[in-house]
Design a protein around this motif. Structure first.
Motif: not given
Length: 346
Positions: A38-60
């Motif tokens: 709810g404040k200024e968005p924070s930025n980072s470098v993240v990893a999002v899984s695209i492995r079938p059947g994995s949970d992509p949320s939240p990112p690492t």
């Protein structure tokens, strides 16, 4: 075929951009922007899984602590991660840092080090050569030239030239140079003494340039796939287009295929003025540049008198004149006016 699935789900408070595929770990590495506080968005470098059947949320989260991040890129062997970072109040064309880190067994970066940038240096576009050498753009020479990371010597310019091999990073994803399978670099060069951009192949071993025949003077968004180069190309005579050509390329004429034009506007060449690069002295002993468009209309013959001149100035401070098709400029030149599209000195 299964329908597309949002990664993470569409109701996530995260926003993503500038992704690279980490094939070894079946994930996307990208810039993440967290809107959940709810404040200024924070930025980072993240990893999002695209492995079938994995949970992509939240990112690492892989890298955090700075205000802004850009261009995360995985080395060809999958063992290293490079990225760009900077913080308030700097803008990316003023002060950034290119970082590189090893990727540990847990997939997280470790042993990071700064390879380029600093308080008065702007860097961007980290890219790995096919052999795994990190390259990036830096303005430490006074111009945005291509450098490579030498762990022993520091950043090394492949070619020092009074020209821009990149533009300011107003947004994510700039691609003004790309590696060819041979290890050579295809690049866009903007020399203020020329009336448009040049496409060339740079030999990273000796800095030699080989011009590439190209019918466009406004070039960007280079992409290489196998033996094909794709780009956005345009000129003062026609709107930009998605176009491609076969590689290897060279100075001899070759075929470019246009996939789609940005506009269906069509005007005969007899009504279109082509710009001429002009240098002139300015304050402080500096030299400024402009693109001069003479009047042109095939239906009329001009008198010997000097034409009326319209002087156009851009907003700056990082903008520059462009030789791209400009219907407003062509409106005036086709009606007997000359146009001076001025760049600032510095």
């Amino acid at each position: 075929q299964d329908p597309p699935v949002a990664l993470p789900p569409a109701d996530s408070k995260w926003r993503f951009a500038d992704a690279a595929i980490d094939e070894e770990r079946s994930r996307l590495v990208c810039v993440g922007e967290d809107h959940s506080t709810g404040k200024e968005p924070s930025n980072s470098v993240v990893a999002v899984s695209i492995r079938p059947g994995s949970d992509p949320s939240p990112p690492t989260v892989l890298c955090s602590g700075k205000d802004f991040y850009a261009a995360p890129r995985i080395s060809p062997d999958g063992t290293k991660l490079a990225w760009v970072e900077w913080s308030h109040p700097s803008m990316p064309w003023d002060s950034t840092s290119v970082m590189v880190a090893e990727i540990g067994p847990d997939g997280l970066p470790t042993n990071s080090r700064q390879v380029g940038g600093g308080p008065t240096e702007s860097c961007g576009q980290p890219r790995w050569s096919p052999s795994g050498v990190l390259h990036f753009i830096s303005d430490r020479t006074g111009w945005w030239n291509i450098h490579k990371d030498d762990p022993a010597e520091g950043p090394v310019a492949l070619r020092t030239q009074a020209a821009e091999f990149a533009g300011p990073d107003w947004g994510l994803g700039q691609r003004s140079y790309q590696f060819l399978p041979s290890g050579d670099i295809v690049c866009v060069i903007n020399d203020p003494k020329q009336s448009g951009a040049e496409l060339a192949v740079l030999d990273p071993t000796n800095g030699d340039l080989t011009p590439v025949h190209c019918p466009y003077s406004n070039i960007g968004s280079l992409s290489v796939c196998g033996g094909t180069l794709a780009t956005l190309g345009g000129s003062s005579l026609k709107p930009s287009a998605v176009t491609f050509t076969a590689l290897p390329a060279g100075p001899s004429a070759q075929e470019w295929t246009e996939v789609r034009l940005a506009s269906k506007m069509s005007v005969g060449d007899g009504y279109l003025s082509e710009p001429q690069a002009v240098e002139f002295p300015t304050a402080g002993g500096k030299t400024s540049h402009m693109l001069y468009y003479p009047p042109k209309n095939q239906d009329y013959t001009a008198s010997d008198a000097a034409p009326p001149l319209l002087v156009k100035s851009h907003g700056g401070p990082t903008g520059a004149t462009s030789s791209a098709f400009n219907s407003t400029i062509q409106f005036w030149t086709s009606r007997g006016w000359a146009v001076a599209d001025v760049n600032y000195g510095g």
